[in-house]
Scaffold this motif. Structure first.
Motif, PDB file in Angstrom:
ATOM      1  N   LEU A  80       0.829  -1.200   0.000  1.00 61.52           N
ATOM      2  CA  LEU A  80       0.000   0.000   0.000  1.00 61.52           C
ATOM      3  C   LEU A  80       0.868   1.256   0.000  1.00 61.52           C
ATOM      4  N   PRO A 112       1.093   4.895  -6.141  1.00 58.57           N
ATOM      5  CA  PRO A 112       1.569   6.225  -6.513  1.00 58.57           C
ATOM      6  C   PRO A 112       0.607   7.315  -6.066  1.00 58.57           C
ATOM      7  N   ILE A 138      -0.235   9.978  -7.430  1.00 58.33           N
ATOM      8  CA  ILE A 138      -1.117  10.537  -8.458  1.00 58.33           C
ATOM      9  C   ILE A 138      -2.405   9.717  -8.570  1.00 58.33           C
ATOM     10  N   VAL A 139      -2.324   8.431  -8.214  1.00 56.68           N
ATOM     11  CA  VAL A 139      -3.540   7.605  -8.249  1.00 56.68           C
ATOM     12  C   VAL A 139      -4.508   8.057  -7.153  1.00 56.68           C
ATOM     13  N   PHE A 158      -5.991  11.162  -8.400  1.00 61.64           N
ATOM     14  CA  PHE A 158      -7.028  10.970  -9.415  1.00 61.64           C
ATOM     15  C   PHE A 158      -8.355  10.588  -8.764  1.00 61.64           C
ATOM     16  N   ILE A 159      -8.284   9.689  -7.793  1.00 63.78           N
ATOM     17  CA  ILE A 159      -9.510   9.305  -7.080  1.00 63.78           C
ATOM     18  C   ILE A 159     -10.062  10.526  -6.342  1.00 63.78           C
ATOM     19  N   VAL A 169      -7.626  -1.330   0.691  1.00 69.77           N
ATOM     20  CA  VAL A 169      -7.870  -2.397  -0.278  1.00 69.77           C
ATOM     21  C   VAL A 169      -9.061  -2.050  -1.162  1.00 69.77           C
ATOM     22  N   LEU A 217      -9.891   0.879  -2.094  1.00 68.18           N
ATOM     23  CA  LEU A 217      -9.402   1.823  -3.110  1.00 68.18           C
ATOM     24  C   LEU A 217      -8.843   1.077  -4.322  1.00 68.18           C
ATOM     25  N   LEU A 218      -8.006   0.070  -4.026  1.00 62.99           N
ATOM     26  CA  LEU A 218      -7.415  -0.714  -5.109  1.00 62.99           C
ATOM     27  C   LEU A 218      -8.503  -1.376  -5.946  1.00 62.99           C
ATOM     28  N   PHE A 257     -11.495  -0.519  -6.260  1.00 62.08           N
ATOM     29  CA  PHE A 257     -12.280   0.500  -6.968  1.00 62.08           C
ATOM     30  C   PHE A 257     -11.594   0.884  -8.278  1.00 62.08           C
ATOM     31  N   VAL A 258     -10.272   1.146  -8.200  1.00 64.34           N
ATOM     32  CA  VAL A 258      -9.543   1.506  -9.416  1.00 64.34           C
ATOM     33  C   VAL A 258      -9.606   0.359 -10.420  1.00 64.34           C
ATOM     34  N   ARG A 303     -13.047   0.266 -12.070  1.00 62.80           N
ATOM     35  CA  ARG A 303     -13.266   1.336 -13.031  1.00 62.80           C
ATOM     36  C   ARG A 303     -12.416   1.184 -14.290  1.00 62.80           C
ATOM     37  N   LEU A 334      -1.317  10.394 -16.457  1.00 62.00           N
ATOM     38  CA  LEU A 334      -2.494  10.483 -15.592  1.00 62.00           C
ATOM     39  C   LEU A 334      -2.699  11.929 -15.144  1.00 62.00           C
ATOM     40  N   GLN A 336     -12.609  10.687 -18.820  1.00 60.65           N
ATOM     41  CA  GLN A 336     -12.190  10.182 -17.526  1.00 60.65           C
ATOM     42  C   GLN A 336     -11.892   8.692 -17.572  1.00 60.65           C
ATOM     43  N   GLY A 339      -8.437   8.016 -18.115  1.00 59.79           N
ATOM     44  CA  GLY A 339      -7.675   8.200 -16.876  1.00 59.79           C
ATOM     45  C   GLY A 339      -7.726   6.968 -15.992  1.00 59.79           C
ATOM     46  N   TRP A 340      -8.912   6.371 -15.864  1.00 59.29           N
ATOM     47  CA  TRP A 340      -9.015   5.164 -15.023  1.00 59.29           C
ATOM     48  C   TRP A 340      -8.170   4.041 -15.600  1.00 59.29           C
ATOM     49  N   ALA A 397      -4.616   4.820 -14.820  1.00 62.02           N
ATOM     50  CA  ALA A 397      -4.362   4.587 -13.398  1.00 62.02           C
ATOM     51  C   ALA A 397      -4.181   3.100 -13.125  1.00 62.02           C
ATOM     52  N   LEU A 429      -0.809   1.951 -14.459  1.00 64.95           N
ATOM     53  CA  LEU A 429       0.243   2.457 -13.564  1.00 64.95           C
ATOM     54  C   LEU A 429       0.302   1.635 -12.275  1.00 64.95           C
ATOM     55  N   LEU A 430      -0.876   1.417 -11.698  1.00 64.06           N
ATOM     56  CA  LEU A 430      -0.939   0.609 -10.475  1.00 64.06           C
ATOM     57  C   LEU A 430      -0.391  -0.784 -10.732  1.00 64.06           C
TER      58      LEU A 430
END
Lengths: 371, 725
Positions: A185, A189, A191-192, A195-196, B231, B233-234, B236-237, B240, B679, B691, B694-695, B698, B701-702
């Motif tokens: 965690l 990054p 920036i992520v 973005f959220i 978790v 958040l992860l 969710f990305v 999306r 991003l 958008q 962007g997702w 993201a 990148l993640l």
């Protein structure tokens, strides 16, 4: 008194010894080795210096250095390796100095023009206005203070709780999962998060509190707090697990419960380490850039109507740099003022990092000494 | 007959008091999750459920929990329950209760009732009273009663509608309105944390064990909920971004099958999949491995089925074509992995003459195939008749035939014919080599091998627009190719710059230097660098590096700046790794008369390699996601239409001016994009930008960053296991 003199004398004699041994090494070297070593050192110093003054000779000197090193590697590998690793270390050491020097150099024009008092004192106009040539950093410092305060309210308690959980409470299998998960965690990054925050959280919060959209300091602080959380957890966890098992076992053997042991042995022993973790978290929160940059309003004024209104939005030191560099003309006072912000950040955050590291080292030394 | 055997020494079932207590704890947890759910909009608080307002449910629940907590305390004091409370609940509990009550009563009097500033005086008086009460009473009452009354009071506020969803509070000195829809869940969460703590404490009968249980439950709850936010958040990305990333993905089933089979093979070869023989964390890992292996096997079978039935799959804009065509690049990757994994097996030393000639024939065939490939590459035309394709197919056929023979032959006769028929592992290795050669040939020359329906082709087996397209262009689906290449080049440059420096410094600091002011200064400098904010590195790049390299933001500047950021991390981890190499190793080497540098080179550095590699991977993961310095020193176009062409633009010129040999690369001196920068560009492009793009960015990148982190964790586990073998 005599003690100080003593230690000074000891340090002096240690230095003397080192100089002596260095002298012996030099004397014992044969002519060729000495020549190689001196030429190599002179060349790399020359290359570095001409790189600093932007001389076109830098490349030539560097090539010559590489050539000499290559020959040295073939003929006197032992010596060349030692010299080379020494030069690498010196370069690493000089990095922080270079950063500090060049930042300060670029910040100087603004400081000279505006005066340190105007830039930093909260009792002046506190105004940032490019058109009027007013570059007071006070609104940004206020912004950084507010976001950091909110962030640390999240990161410190949850971070310390997380560290306690991982090092003392969780069963082995859960610890083996949570620890890497926390590291993972820490790697998301920024920036992520930004973005959220920009697409989801900002809108949600402005709807919820019926405020104008555009990054309340409160929201940004919470996001930054969650970003600093893993750092606090892992550093505090290191501190807690550095407490020797013998101390804990002693407590448990006396009939204390695990919780009592934690309260009266682990936490007090590791207290300095845990506070170092929180300090590091504060540093992370102050230095965090991207998430705040994309969420904040960049209004560069004091918070209204009161300076502690966490639902308003202004600018922080980091976001000022990230958003200002594009519009600031090179060589202007504006650009230089950005570097003043950079110097501030460097001094505060790097200082916090170093202090936190020193505290940790001191704690570990003490624990080792106690064993 | 005595019936004493019916009585257990230790009652494992628990008394009804304990069951009641644990019921309250669980109910508190459920209430907490429900209240958190309202913040995400999953649980309605403002609306009505079968005619009753949502807030009322919360009120009743909270009221019930408060009453139940009170009952726990009362039963313990005056009832039958066998508890062991201390004389007092302790100072911490007293202070916490006092402050909660002070704040709550103060706010209630000031804003809900509306009596002026006297309210705070009253509130402090009440708070001190409650604190005294909690301290003076025995623990079972002191811990539960203030909680119970407070929580029940909250419940009453919700039930009576004094705080309803439409209620709102505007704090002085702010411009915000805090609505009841937020206050109700927040107060609920706070209240049920208190009841959860009190009931967990009651479950163990108060006293020291009770306090331990209460504290542990509280801490565990808080930690797990915080982790679950992250978790979430992860997830969710992922949710999306996944469809954006996979849009219009086209795969050939053959390639997928080969890749999946390779992954399955690698997993079975390197990881343990038997949960019964492992313990502890290894057991968890073994279960995960087993699951993954089964899924991989199923998926592989599925794709084989797709090829067999000749039906194409297309779901949610992903298409799988039922061809057995394998791409050269995926083939090379898969073949290389299998080749590397079978490195230690596959030796065959026949002693009979026939066996030796068979071995020679296989080797000759491979050599011929390779030679033809080289010839084709040099000549630039396809030797269709004697092509490597034919040789590969032939080799494959022979291998399969030999495998069949080896399989059907009875085992007891094997001893004699062992000298003639090669072992399966050796044949497998020959087959993999032939496959690799064929792939290499297709990759180098571009001519396909095999038939249209089954064979190896140069490209087109994986069409993944999001990864391979530029982010701007006429009539194309935007992708992240330029940003991806930017990130790759920046990471490569940073690693080349920083890793030798860091490892060299680590060698000097641990092996040569004695503890002195110099080493301490380096220590402080590295730790300082490690905590320096990234934006400061960006400013440093702007002030120091950019003016010295073409006076414009460039890939090179970004490489150097991120290299400087990577430096301290790799230095710290390398130093730790070298410090942990036991001194016995060095002594043993020195005792053999090996010189210091030779010892470092052949003992210390190899022994510390696992730590160094882990550190590098971890550091790369960190800098790959770094954005702030890139704003200042990379600063490329927001939506580039082509990637940086670094490889093809190296220039070497020999001139009369120093330094006589000029190496330059214009592509490195240009502005570019990178994944995190892309991003940022999506965000700053404002309303017009898509958008969804962007997702997708993201998620990629993640994926890249977390991939590096997972890799470093896996490397660490791998080396640790190897060390303990």
């Amino acid at each position: 008194m005599s003690k100080t003199q003593n230690s000074v004398g000891r340090a002096g004699s240690a230095l003397q010894q080192r100089v002596d041994s260095f002298g012996r090494t030099v004397v014992e070297m044969d002519r060729t080795s000495l020549l190689f070593a001196v030429v190599q050192l002179l060349l790399i110093l020359g290359a570095f210096a001409s790189f600093l003054i932007q001389s076109p000779w830098a490349m030539t000197l560097l090539y010559a250095f590489l050539l000499v090193t290559g020959i040295g590697w073939a003929r006197r590998q032992e010596l060349t390796a030692k010299l080379l690793t020494f030069e690498m270390t010196a370069l690493t050491l000089s990095t922080l100095g270079l950063i500090a020097f060049f930042l300060f150099l670029e910040a100087l024009p603004a400081l000279r023009e505006m005066g340190l008092g105007h830039v930093l004192s909260p009792f002046g106009s506190n105004q940032w206005s490019v058109s009027q040539g007013q570059f007071s950093l006070v609104p940004m410092i206020l912004g950084t203070l507010v976001t950091t305060a909110v962030a640390i309210l999240i990161a410190a308690p949850f971070g310390v709780a997380g560290a306690l959980f991982i090092s003392e409470i969780a069963p082995d299998w859960l610890r083996e999962i949570t620890k890497p998960a926390v590291e993972l965690l820490a790697g998301i990054p920024s920036i992520v998060y930004g973005f959220i925050g920009f697409t989801i959280i900002n809108k949600y919060v402005s709807n919820l509190f019926s405020i104008t959209p555009g990054g309340a300091m409160f929201t940004i602080g919470i996001v930054i707090g969650f970003m600093a959380l893993p750092t606090v957890v892992s550093v505090a966890e290191d501190a807690l697990s550095a407490v020797p098992d013998a101390m804990k076992d002693g407590s448990v053997a006396m009939g204390a419960t695990d919780w009592q042991t934690m309260k009266s042995v682990s936490i007090p022993t590791a207290f300095s380490g845990v506070s170092a973790a929180v300090l590091l978290g504060v540093g992370r929160a102050i230095g965090e850039t991207m998430a705040a940059t994309v969420m904040i309003s960049h209004s560069r004024r004091m918070l209204e109507p009161t300076v502690y209104n966490v639902f308003d939005s202004t600018e922080t030191l980091t976001t000022l740099i990230a958003s200002g560099y594009g519009t600031a003309p090179p060589e202007s006072t504006y650009m230089s003022a950005l570097f003043v912000a950079g110097v501030l950040l460097l001094v505060i955050v790097t200082g916090l990092g170093i202090v936190s590291q020193l505290i940790q080292q001191r704690m570990q030394r003490k624990l080792r000494g106690g064993q | 007959m005595s019936d004493s055997y019916r009585t257990q020494l230790v009652d494992t079932k628990g008394t009804s008091y304990e069951q009641f207590a644990i019921g309250v704890t669980v109910a508190s947890f459920v209430a907490f999750v429900l209240a958190a759910g309202t913040l995400f909009g999953w649980v309605p608080v403002a609306g009505e459920i079968s005619g009753v307002p949502g807030a009322t449910y919360f009120g009743v629940g909270v009221l019930g929990l408060g009453v139940a907590t009170g009952a726990l305390g009362a039963f313990s004091r005056w009832g039958e329950a066998q508890t062991t409370p201390s004389r007092s609940a302790g100072l911490v509990v007293g202070v916490v209760h006092a402050s909660i009550w002070t704040v709550a009563v103060g706010l209630f009097l000031r804003y809900t009732i509306g009596i002026g500033s006297v309210s705070w005086l009253l509130a402090v008086a009440v708070g001190v009273g409650v604190g005294y009460f909690a301290l003076a009473l025995p623990e079972d009452l002191g811990a539960t009663a203030p909680t119970a009354v407070f929580v029940a009071f909250l419940g009453l506020l919700f039930v009576t509608g004094l705080i309803s969803p439409s209620w709102a509070w505007q704090p002085n000195g702010t411009n915000a309105t805090i609505p009841g829809t937020l206050v109700i869940p927040l107060l609920t969460m706070g209240g049920v944390l208190m009841t959860g703590w009190a009931s967990a404490s009651a479950y163990e009968g108060f006293g020291t064990r009770g306090r331990q249980n209460g504290a542990f439950v509280l801490i565990s709850l808080v930690v797990l909920l915080t982790l679950s936010v992250l978790v979430f958040l992860l997830a969710f990305v992922f949710e999306r971004g996944i469809m954006v990333v996979l849009e219009n993905l086209t795969l050939s089933a053959g390639t997928v099958t080969v890749l999946l089979a390779t992954a399955l093979f690698a997993l079975l070869r390197t990881a343990t999949v038997r949960p019964t023989v492992a313990n502890g964390t290894d057991r968890v890992a073994a279960f995960v491995n087993l699951t993954v292996a089964s899924l991989l096997a199923l998926a592989t079978l599925g794709f084989v089925l797709v090829i067999g039935t000749n039906l194409s799959i297309s779901a949610a804009s992903i298409t799988v074509e039922p061809t057995a065509v394998v791409g050269a690049v995926p083939g090379l990757i898969a073949g290389g992995v299998v080749f590397g994994l079978t490195r230690e097996s596959g030796e065959w030393r026949p002693e009979s003459g026939r066996g030796r000639s068979i071995r020679r024939a296989f080797r000759a065939a491979l050599l011929v195939a390779g030679g033809i490939g080289v010839l084709e590459l040099v000549a630039g035309l396809e030797l269709a008749v004697a092509g490597i394709g034919a040789v590969s197919v032939l080799l494959g056929g022979v291998v399969v035939a030999a495998l069949l023979v080896a399989a059907v032959r009875p085992t007891d006769e094997r001893t004699e014919s062992d000298q003639v028929i090669p072992p399966v592992s050796w044949l497998g290795r020959v087959a993999v080599t032939a496959f690799l050669l064929a792939c290499l040939r297709v990759f180098a020359t571009g001519f396909p091998v095999g038939l249209d329906q089954a064979g190896i082709v140069a490209s087109g087996t994986i069409d993944w627009p999001f990864i391979t397209n530029p982010s701007q262009g006429l009539g194309i689906q935007p992708g992240v190719m330029p940003a991806m290449f930017g990130t790759i080049w920046i990471v490569i440059g940073a690693v080349t710059f920083a890793v030798p420096l860091a490892v060299g410094s680590a060698v000097f600091l641990t092996e040569y230097a004695e503890d002195s002011i110099f080493t301490r200064a380096v220590d402080i400098a590295t730790n300082g660098l490690w905590s320096t904010p990234s934006i400061v590195f960006g400013l440093f790049g702007l002030a120091f590096i950019v003016p010295r390299f073409g006076n414009t933001p460039s890939i090179l500047a970004a490489q150097l700046v991120l290299g400087f950021m990577l430096l301290p991390l790799v230095l710290i981890t390398s130093r730790e790794a070298m410090k942990s190499v036991p001194d016995e190793y060095r002594d043993a080497s020195a005792a053999l008369g090996v010189s210091k540098w030779q010892t470092i080179r052949s003992v210390v550095v190899p022994a510390s390699m696992p730590g160094v590699i882990t550190g590098v991977i971890l550091g790369v993961g960190r800098i790959a996601g770094e954005t702030a310095p890139l704003l200042l020193v990379l600063n490329g176009p927001a939506f580039p239409n082509s990637g940086p062409k670094v490889l093809s633009s190296f220039l070497v010129r020999i001139g009369a001016d120093p330094p006589f040999i000029h190496v330059s690369n214009p592509a490195l001196m240009e502005r570019a994009s990178a994944l995190p920068y892309q991003l940022y560009a999506v965000i700053t492009a404002g309303v017009g930008a898509e958008q969804s793009f962007g997702w997708g960015t993201a998620l990629v990148l993640l994926g890249v960053v977390l991939g590096f982190f997972l890799l470093s964790i896996a490397t660490r586990r791998y080396f640790r296991r190897k060390l303990h073998q």
